[in-house]
Design a protein around this motif. Sequence first.
Motif, PDB file in Angstrom:
ATOM      1  N   PRO A 258       0.841  -1.213   0.000  1.00 35.67           N
ATOM      2  CA  PRO A 258       0.000   0.000   0.000  1.00 35.67           C
ATOM      3  C   PRO A 258       0.871   1.256   0.000  1.00 35.67           C
ATOM      4  CG  PRO A 258       0.064  -0.987   2.187  1.00 35.67           C
ATOM      5  CD  PRO A 258       0.787  -1.939   1.282  1.00 35.67           C
ATOM      6  N   PHE A 259       0.403   2.298  -0.636  1.00 38.35           N
ATOM      7  CA  PHE A 259       1.114   3.570  -0.662  1.00 38.35           C
ATOM      8  C   PHE A 259       0.093   4.683  -0.887  1.00 38.35           C
ATOM      9  CE2 PHE A 259       0.913   1.969  -4.946  1.00 38.35           C
ATOM     10  CZ  PHE A 259       0.603   3.076  -5.713  1.00 38.35           C
ATOM     11  N   GLN A 260       0.495   5.907  -0.615  1.00 41.09           N
ATOM     12  CA  GLN A 260      -0.372   7.064  -0.779  1.00 41.09           C
ATOM     13  C   GLN A 260      -0.075   7.737  -2.114  1.00 41.09           C
ATOM     14  OE1 GLN A 260      -0.699   9.803   2.555  1.00 41.09           O
ATOM     15  NE2 GLN A 260       0.128   8.247   3.944  1.00 41.09           N
ATOM     16  N   ASN A 261      -1.116   7.979  -2.898  1.00 42.41           N
ATOM     17  CA  ASN A 261      -1.019   8.725  -4.151  1.00 42.41           C
ATOM     18  C   ASN A 261      -1.908   9.956  -4.013  1.00 42.41           C
ATOM     19  OD1 ASN A 261      -1.056   9.756  -6.752  1.00 42.41           O
ATOM     20  ND2 ASN A 261      -1.125   7.742  -7.719  1.00 42.41           N
ATOM     21  N   TRP A 262      -1.289  11.103  -3.848  1.00 42.82           N
ATOM     22  CA  TRP A 262      -2.038  12.333  -3.568  1.00 42.82           C
ATOM     23  C   TRP A 262      -2.612  12.984  -4.822  1.00 42.82           C
ATOM     24  CZ3 TRP A 262       0.273  15.785   0.856  1.00 42.82           C
ATOM     25  CH2 TRP A 262       0.363  15.022   2.013  1.00 42.82           C
ATOM     26  N   THR A 263      -2.242  12.508  -5.996  1.00 43.31           N
ATOM     27  CA  THR A 263      -2.719  13.134  -7.235  1.00 43.31           C
ATOM     28  C   THR A 263      -3.344  12.104  -8.171  1.00 43.31           C
ATOM     29  OG1 THR A 263      -0.495  12.900  -8.167  1.00 43.31           O
ATOM     30  CG2 THR A 263      -1.008  14.987  -7.105  1.00 43.31           C
ATOM     31  N   HIS A 264      -3.917  11.052  -7.621  1.00 42.58           N
ATOM     32  CA  HIS A 264      -4.462   9.991  -8.474  1.00 42.58           C
ATOM     33  C   HIS A 264      -5.675  10.469  -9.257  1.00 42.58           C
ATOM     34  CE1 HIS A 264      -6.791   6.307  -9.411  1.00 42.58           C
ATOM     35  NE2 HIS A 264      -5.581   5.813  -9.647  1.00 42.58           N
ATOM     36  N   SER A 265      -6.605  11.134  -8.593  1.00 42.31           N
ATOM     37  CA  SER A 265      -7.826  11.603  -9.246  1.00 42.31           C
ATOM     38  C   SER A 265      -7.796  13.090  -9.547  1.00 42.31           C
ATOM     39  CB  SER A 265      -9.053  11.289  -8.377  1.00 42.31           C
ATOM     40  OG  SER A 265      -9.156   9.896  -8.139  1.00 42.31           O
ATOM     41  N   SER A 266      -7.078  13.855  -8.737  1.00 41.40           N
ATOM     42  CA  SER A 266      -7.002  15.298  -8.921  1.00 41.40           C
ATOM     43  C   SER A 266      -5.737  15.799  -8.251  1.00 41.40           C
ATOM     44  CB  SER A 266      -8.229  15.990  -8.330  1.00 41.40           C
ATOM     45  OG  SER A 266      -8.084  17.402  -8.374  1.00 41.40           O
ATOM     46  N   GLN A 267      -5.190  16.891  -8.768  1.00 40.53           N
ATOM     47  CA  GLN A 267      -4.000  17.478  -8.171  1.00 40.53           C
ATOM     48  C   GLN A 267      -4.330  18.362  -6.983  1.00 40.53           C
ATOM     49  OE1 GLN A 267      -1.757  19.347 -11.450  1.00 40.53           O
ATOM     50  NE2 GLN A 267      -0.198  17.806 -11.058  1.00 40.53           N
ATOM     51  N   SER A 268      -5.558  18.840  -6.894  1.00 41.38           N
ATOM     52  CA  SER A 268      -5.921  19.749  -5.806  1.00 41.38           C
ATOM     53  C   SER A 268      -5.896  19.012  -4.467  1.00 41.38           C
ATOM     54  CB  SER A 268      -7.311  20.336  -6.047  1.00 41.38           C
ATOM     55  OG  SER A 268      -8.276  19.306  -6.100  1.00 41.38           O
TER      56      SER A 268
END
Length: 401
Positions: A258-268
């Motif tokens: 598991p990892f965090q993707n902060w811009t997967h759906s939106s950059q905001s």
Amino acid sequence: MFRQNYVDSMSTLRHQFDWLPDPLGSILLLCAAALIALLLSRLITGALPRLPGLRKIQFIHALINRLRLNISYFLMIIAASAALPATEGFSPKTETFLAHALACLFIMNLGFGIIRAFRLITDQYLNRISSRENVDDITVRSHQTQIRVLRRLIEITFGVLTVAASLMVFNSVQKFGVSLFASAGAASLIVGLSARPALSNLIAGIQIAITQPIRMEDMLILNGDWAWVEEINATYVVLRTWDRRRYIVPISYFLENPFQNWTHSSQSLIGSVFLWLDYRTPMDQVRQMFMEEIEHCPDWDKDRSSIACQVADSNAQVISIRIIAGAADAGNMWNLSCDIRERMLRRIQSELPECLPRGRTAVVSDSPSEAPWPESLMSPPVNRPDDGRYRGPDLKSPVVS
């Protein structure tokens, strides 16, 4: 007819080296043929972009510049191969080896030329889609991820096939291939076990390209660091941290952990700031300060639905105030959080200094006749039993209210 005339011309040129030993003269003949072809290729690659019908086609110019060396090698190999019948002094075995070597170089040059042309076409597509104004950033990064990953897989596969096809022109390699196929069962087991990590990463690369849990320039959290996806290769991913360090991570890691993707759906993103203040803090006034200061923050995305100022927690000494606001991307979010923190602290220090956290200590004696020290800090005051206002159940022990 043309080939026979070319061989006759090469034979005439060969006689100019009769004063040398036959093998050395034949080698000079092949070098001369390759040199003439090199000069001819430079004339061709220089004249093609200037033709009236091709002068304005930028893709033709880029293709010729990219394949200039391959075109030169292509003509040099053909010229040397065609001049081979005009050579003298070579044994049949040496002449056969030279013919096979030239055929091997021809196949390799052709295969890697196709790979370079394929890379140019994909680069042109990526540049075109990146320059469109009506295409959002996520779509662009999705196309970049798919094309870059699949392109590397195609290049690796086609490169292996090219090398295999070029080596198969030699009889010794063909015999080795036949014996290898005869023992394919044991060989496949050994190769499968030894190449399991590489194969798992290749398969993971295909899954990454299709499902896209990460994309180019996605912002991830890895080992507590902010990192941007800088490059996605066939077997590993290069992550760039904010301080320009690089993480080299196997591509299968992103399918197994598991990892965090902060811009997967939106950059905001929404940034949060915590302030620890005294219990006497007037929240209405703090909220008003925040609404005034947020208007002057250049990194705020102007989305009023994402801003808030609330008491998030409290303990025996202070209250915790959480302030949130939205930003366009991770970099702006960090700058916005720092900007809000600085602005709010400056306003609180100048307008509400009594709201800054402080420690309180009062010494209360067991004797009813002694006042607490310091008495000025006791609020509310200590009620002594002899005041007559309230006593404990046993009417003896002093009670502090």
